[in-house]
Design an enzyme around this catalytic site. Structure first.
Site, mmCIF file in Angstrom:
data_model
loop_
_atom_site.group_PDB
_atom_site.id
_atom_site.type_symbol
_atom_site.label_atom_id
_atom_site.label_comp_id
_atom_site.label_asym_id
_atom_site.label_seq_id
_atom_site.Cartn_x
_atom_site.Cartn_y
_atom_site.Cartn_z
ATOM 1 N N ARG A 86 0.968 -1.251 -0.128
ATOM 2 C CA ARG A 86 0.090 -0.279 -0.012
ATOM 3 C C ARG A 86 0.731 1.075 -0.094
ATOM 4 N NH1 ARG A 86 -1.923 1.150 4.456
ATOM 5 N NH2 ARG A 86 -1.224 -0.699 5.617
ATOM 6 N N TYR A 216 -1.335 -3.651 -6.717
ATOM 7 C CA TYR A 216 -1.093 -4.503 -5.528
ATOM 8 C C TYR A 216 -2.288 -4.287 -4.696
ATOM 9 C CZ TYR A 216 -0.197 -5.563 -0.891
ATOM 10 O OH TYR A 216 -0.062 -5.919 0.400
ATOM 11 N N GLY A 217 -2.639 -5.616 -3.972
ATOM 12 C CA GLY A 217 -3.457 -5.897 -3.081
ATOM 13 C C GLY A 217 -4.555 -4.673 -2.457
ATOM 14 N N LYS A 225 -9.520 -2.608 1.945
ATOM 15 C CA LYS A 225 -9.208 -1.294 2.843
ATOM 16 C C LYS A 225 -10.167 -0.422 2.134
ATOM 17 C CE LYS A 225 -5.989 -3.662 5.253
ATOM 18 N NZ LYS A 225 -5.879 -4.494 6.191
ATOM 19 N N HIS A 245 -10.672 -2.319 11.830
ATOM 20 C CA HIS A 245 -9.413 -3.255 11.466
ATOM 21 C C HIS A 245 -9.280 -4.003 12.238
ATOM 22 C CE1 HIS A 245 -5.075 -3.031 9.795
ATOM 23 N NE2 HIS A 245 -5.768 -3.918 9.024
ATOM 24 N N SER A 267 -1.093 -3.065 10.531
ATOM 25 C CA SER A 267 -0.882 -4.113 9.411
ATOM 26 C C SER A 267 0.382 -4.840 9.500
ATOM 27 C CB SER A 267 -0.670 -3.192 7.947
ATOM 28 O OG SER A 267 -1.823 -2.574 7.574
ATOM 29 N N ALA A 268 0.627 -6.091 9.236
ATOM 30 C CA ALA A 268 1.483 -7.222 9.669
ATOM 31 C C ALA A 268 1.915 -7.100 11.184
ATOM 32 C CB ALA A 268 2.917 -6.656 8.634
ATOM 33 N N CYS A 269 1.033 -6.934 11.993
ATOM 34 C CA CYS A 269 1.104 -6.801 13.474
ATOM 35 C C CYS A 269 0.483 -8.121 14.106
ATOM 36 C CB CYS A 269 1.080 -5.731 14.094
ATOM 37 S SG CYS A 269 2.069 -4.453 13.537
ATOM 38 N N GLY A 270 -0.005 -9.341 13.275
ATOM 39 C CA GLY A 270 -0.338 -10.491 13.986
ATOM 40 C C GLY A 270 -1.825 -10.754 13.931
ATOM 41 N N THR A 272 -3.565 -12.135 11.467
ATOM 42 C CA THR A 272 -4.101 -13.399 10.887
ATOM 43 C C THR A 272 -3.884 -14.411 11.657
ATOM 44 O OG1 THR A 272 -4.040 -12.367 8.507
ATOM 45 C CG2 THR A 272 -3.717 -14.776 8.758
ATOM 46 N N ASP A 294 -9.116 -9.743 9.261
ATOM 47 C CA ASP A 294 -8.710 -8.502 9.159
ATOM 48 C C ASP A 294 -9.467 -7.366 9.375
ATOM 49 O OD1 ASP A 294 -6.432 -7.034 7.744
ATOM 50 O OD2 ASP A 294 -7.459 -6.526 6.296
ATOM 51 N N ASN A 383 6.781 -8.335 1.883
ATOM 52 C CA ASN A 383 5.298 -8.209 1.842
ATOM 53 C C ASN A 383 4.327 -8.916 0.793
ATOM 54 O OD1 ASN A 383 2.692 -6.936 2.888
ATOM 55 N ND2 ASN A 383 2.756 -5.452 1.051
ATOM 56 N N ARG A 385 2.269 -12.119 -0.383
ATOM 57 C CA ARG A 385 0.921 -12.241 0.300
ATOM 58 C C ARG A 385 0.337 -13.504 -0.313
ATOM 59 N NH1 ARG A 385 -1.417 -8.760 4.349
ATOM 60 N NH2 ARG A 385 0.159 -7.235 4.446
ATOM 61 N N GLY A 510 1.093 -19.530 19.004
ATOM 62 C CA GLY A 510 0.325 -20.381 20.043
ATOM 63 C C GLY A 510 0.137 -19.962 21.281
ATOM 64 N N ASN A 512 -0.056 -17.359 22.519
ATOM 65 C CA ASN A 512 -0.693 -16.023 23.077
ATOM 66 C C ASN A 512 -2.125 -16.495 23.434
ATOM 67 O OD1 ASN A 512 1.195 -14.246 22.000
ATOM 68 N ND2 ASN A 512 0.342 -14.346 19.838
HETATM 69 P P1 GTP Z 1 -1.938 -7.522 7.798
HETATM 70 O O1 GTP Z 1 -2.589 -8.840 6.853
HETATM 71 O O2 GTP Z 1 -0.949 -6.869 7.160
HETATM 72 O O3 GTP Z 1 -3.131 -6.933 8.292
HETATM 73 O O4 GTP Z 1 -1.225 -8.396 8.820
HETATM 74 P P2 GTP Z 1 -1.735 -9.099 10.218
HETATM 75 O O5 GTP Z 1 -1.847 -8.109 11.538
HETATM 76 O O6 GTP Z 1 -2.638 -10.014 9.669
HETATM 77 O O7 GTP Z 1 -0.228 -9.764 10.638
HETATM 78 P P3 GTP Z 1 0.357 -11.561 10.437
HETATM 79 O O8 GTP Z 1 -0.600 -12.432 11.239
HETATM 80 O O9 GTP Z 1 0.225 -11.747 8.972
HETATM 81 O O10 GTP Z 1 1.624 -11.229 11.054
HETATM 82 C C1 GTP Z 1 2.821 -10.397 10.708
HETATM 83 C C2 GTP Z 1 4.026 -10.782 10.653
HETATM 84 O O11 GTP Z 1 4.127 -10.979 12.122
HETATM 85 C C3 GTP Z 1 4.387 -12.316 10.367
HETATM 86 O O12 GTP Z 1 5.749 -11.986 9.984
HETATM 87 C C4 GTP Z 1 4.357 -13.022 11.698
HETATM 88 O O13 GTP Z 1 5.132 -14.257 11.641
HETATM 89 C C5 GTP Z 1 4.484 -12.086 12.827
HETATM 90 N N1 GTP Z 1 3.814 -12.419 14.002
HETATM 91 C C6 GTP Z 1 2.563 -12.640 14.228
HETATM 92 N N2 GTP Z 1 2.060 -12.997 15.419
HETATM 93 C C7 GTP Z 1 3.258 -12.853 16.316
HETATM 94 C C8 GTP Z 1 3.767 -13.424 17.687
HETATM 95 O O14 GTP Z 1 2.855 -13.549 18.431
HETATM 96 N N3 GTP Z 1 4.881 -13.230 17.836
HETATM 97 C C9 GTP Z 1 5.850 -12.705 17.107
HETATM 98 N N4 GTP Z 1 7.019 -12.448 17.408
HETATM 99 N N5 GTP Z 1 5.632 -12.419 15.910
HETATM 100 C C10 GTP Z 1 4.380 -12.526 15.291
HETATM 101 C C1 SPV Z 2 -2.700 -4.314 5.396
HETATM 102 O O1 SPV Z 2 -1.801 -3.814 4.953
HETATM 103 O O2 SPV Z 2 -3.347 -4.284 6.284
HETATM 104 C C2 SPV Z 2 -3.183 -5.573 4.551
HETATM 105 C C3 SPV Z 2 -2.512 -5.841 3.286
HETATM 106 O O3 SPV Z 2 -4.006 -6.402 5.065
HETATM 107 S S1 SPV Z 2 -3.602 -4.785 2.266
HETATM 108 O O4 SPV Z 2 -4.631 -5.616 1.698
HETATM 109 O O5 SPV Z 2 -2.643 -4.854 1.093
HETATM 110 O O6 SPV Z 2 -3.718 -3.295 2.537
HETATM 111 MN MN MN Z 3 -3.447 -10.328 7.882
#
Ligand code: GTP
Ligand code: SPV
Ligand code: MN
Length: 601
Positions: A86, A216-217, A225, A245, A267-270, A272, A294, A383, A385, A510, A512
């Protein structure tokens, strides 16, 4: 302009499911006259249509077929290397006044922006096929469900939308023939994928999105989004519901008591990973199920918050996904999956950093270049996907299709913070919880272009996704709170705190479950906690840490409140509120003063 998306010519019976709603027909007609495509392809979401589009995409090298034995019915797509995430700096909210977009959004004038974009779209689909993609967001029989149409010249977008949304005839049926019915208008053209001609523009008052110059997505799957969050949050504020979100998960005890939890992480903070969590062996009999990974659309019923997942699939981060970190995700992406920007092995399998097993001796990286374990570059883009149907998830919650949604017992905010923020704590009440959300911060990730690892305030993980003035958004949260007689408890978590050695203190994934269990205990009024200035904190013995290999010092560090760090944090809260230029509601300012006062007690 170079034609990077040549037209395709379907046989009779494919691409001709024209809607009957005159408003849709008029809109497509107008966009057709503007973009001048070779032909118009009306999608119906059928299997036959999908097969045809895949075959054509393979011919045009939009897709690469993966090894049918290893990853059946799955494909790899490579986006342009200049177009892998994004782009927040070219994302605009186009409201009549700048104030309506507020201090956190890029704003541009609607009339000027339409005119600029229409200029770029003029003739943009010459020699291309214009696809019309009807879709719904939400379970088919939910009152929250909304209709959208996306016009696009990208086959990748059509194929992705079929995974990510309920696409095709179902939307035509839901919309019906009322020319005044509410539906989202999404227009997308790749143009020539030039970063200088890349804009993602939202017109909330017109329920319209126009995205150009990207493939891109998050920039082009307009359902996600753009509609479900940016336009969705605007509609939600106006109509009295919430678009957030957030992942949604179910957690069931061995006795069969079930709670649902929604969690907002940037985003990308865990998200999924948390949504697909598998409890460790010690939690034998506990079950976690996924409603969404999401986005949550929520409304109030009987004084409670109910949530649906508007989506139909997962667009997840690939790197780091393994049988160790997320087995449910691994099982979900073993078949019927559309990969973007991962590496391709010599036997047409997919590979990425963090996948189980040894790296391949040779692969083709996400850019299409040769790669070996000695290469300096990453094989898969950070990033990269997957898009996969939610029905692939072995842990899918049985109530995912329930129109009324699932009742939310707890809301969790969380970010990526190396320091300061404890593993978990609980807000004193709803408004304090809104304050936790409003002041949360996280280190930036590869999900958006720009610096990675920089701490920034990201209120409710909605900084890039709130489609209107953030002050009004905070006010909306507090208004919702007033209407809830049985509000969810609100928590904050941080899986990412680091020790002196720079390593994560908490094992995460896990494990968590141990934090989730405390959250559930608090909901059931059985969990212990200590009062701290920031909120209710578990003491080490309030968390079930049995059979976990972690030392006392790490646990103490994870749960600790360092007053020096927090003085800095409090100053940053103030700086953030000040930077918003007077839109922050009085009640949140009061919350901040009370927090400062608690530290001085
Ligand atoms: P978006 O799809 O962008 O919204 O991301 P998301 O919030 O769904 O994050 P996702 O679960 O894909 O995790 C993003 C990154 O964080 C990955 O590289 C995971 O391996 C890492 N991650 C997720 N959960 C944990 C956790 O509990 N501990 C650590 N250290 N890393 C984590
Ligand atoms: C995010 O960035 O929070 C995503 C990926 O889930 S995207 O759909 O590209 O925004
Ligand atoms: Mn995700």
């Amino acid at each position: 302009m170079k034609n990077i998306a040549p037209a395709i010519f379907p046989p009779n019976g494919i691409g001709d499911t024209k809607p009957t709603n005159q408003a849709v027909l008029d809109w497509v007609h107008e966009l057709g006259n503007l973009t001048k495509p070779e032909n118009i392809f009306w999608c119906d979401g059928s299997e036959r249509e999908n097969e045809f589009l895949i075959a054509e995409s393979l011919k045009q090298n939009v897709l690469i077929k993966l090894n049918e034995k290893k990853v059946p019915r799955s494909y790899l797509h490579r986006s342009n290397p200049n177009d892998v995430a994004r782009v927040e700096k070219v994302t605009f909210i186009c409201t009549p006044t700048k104030e309506e977009a507020g201090p956190t959004n890029n704003w541009s004038d609607p009339a000027d922006t339409y005119s600029k974009l229409y200029g770029l779209l003029n003739g943009a689909m010459r020699g291309r096929t214009m696809f019309v993609v009807p879709y719904i967001m939400g379970p088919p029989d939910s009152p929250l469900t909304k209709v959208g149409f996306e016009i696009t010249d990208s086959k990748y977008v059509v194929l992705s939308m079929r995974i990510m949304t309920r696409m095709g005839k179902i939307a035509l049926k839901r919309l019906g023939n009322d020319p005044k019915a509410e539906w989202n208008r999404g227009v997308h053209s790749l143009l020539d994928v030039d970063p200088d001609r890349r804009f993602i523009c939202h017109f909330p008052q017109d329920n319209t999105i126009i995205s150009v110059g990207s493939g891109y997505g998050g920039n082009v799957l307009l359902s996600k989004k753009c509609f479900a969050l940016r336009i969705g949050s605007y509609l939600a504020c106006k109509q009295g519901w919430m678009a957030e979100h957030m992942l949604i998960l179910g957690v069931e005890s061995p006795e069969g008591r079930k709670h649902y939890v929604a969690a907002a992480f940037p985003s990308a903070c865990g998200k999924t990973n948390f949504a697909m969590l598998i409890p460790p062996a010690h939690f034998n009999g506990w079950k976690v199920t996924t409603v969404g990974d999401d986005i949550a659309w929520m409304e109030i019923r009987d004084g409670r918050l109910f949530a649906v997942n508007p989506e139909n699939g997962y667009f997840g981060v690939v790197p780091g996904t393994s049988y160790k970190s997320n087995p449910n995700a691994m099982k979900s992406i073993e078949h019927d999956t559309l990969y973007t920007n991962v590496a391709l092995t010599d036997d047409n399998d997919v590979w990425w950093e963090g996948k189980d097993g040894a790296p391949p001796k040779h692969a083709i990286d996400w850019r299409g270049n040769d790669w070996t374990p000695d290469s300096k570059e990453k094989a898969a883009h950070p990033n990269s996907r997957f898009a996969t149907p939610m029905r692939n998830n072995p842990a899918l919650d049985p109530d995912v299709e329930k129109g009324e949604g699932v009742p939310i017992s707890a809301i969790i905010f969380g970010g990526r913070r190396s320091d300061t923020v404890p593993l978990v704590y609980e807000a004193f009440d709803w408004n304090h919880g809104v304050y936790l959300g409003a002041t949360m911060a996280s280190e930036t990730t590869a999900a958006a272009t720009g610096t990675v690892g920089k701490v920034r305030r990201d209120p409710m993980a909605m900084l890039p996704f709130c489609g209107y003035n953030i002050g009004d958004y905070f006010r909306h949260w507090m208004d919702i709170g007033k209407r809830l007689t049985n509000p969810p408890l609100i928590f904050n978590v941080n899986w990412f705190r680091k020790g002196e050695n720079g390593k994560f203190l908490w094992p995460g994934f896990g494990e968590n479950m141990r934090v989730l269990k405390w959250v559930i205990d608090r909901c059931e009024q059985t969990g212990g906690a200590l009062k701290s200035p920031v909120g209710w904190l578990p003491s080490p013995h309030d968390l079930d840490l049995e059979e976990l290999d972690i030392d006392h010092k790490s646990v103490a560090d994870l749960l600790g409140i360092d007053h020096e760090e927090w003085q800095k944090e409090l100053a940053e809260h103030k700086m953030f509120f000040d930077s918003l230029g007077g839109v922050v509601p009085e009640e949140l300012q009061k919350q901040r003063e009370q927090l400062v006062a608690r530290f001085n007690e």
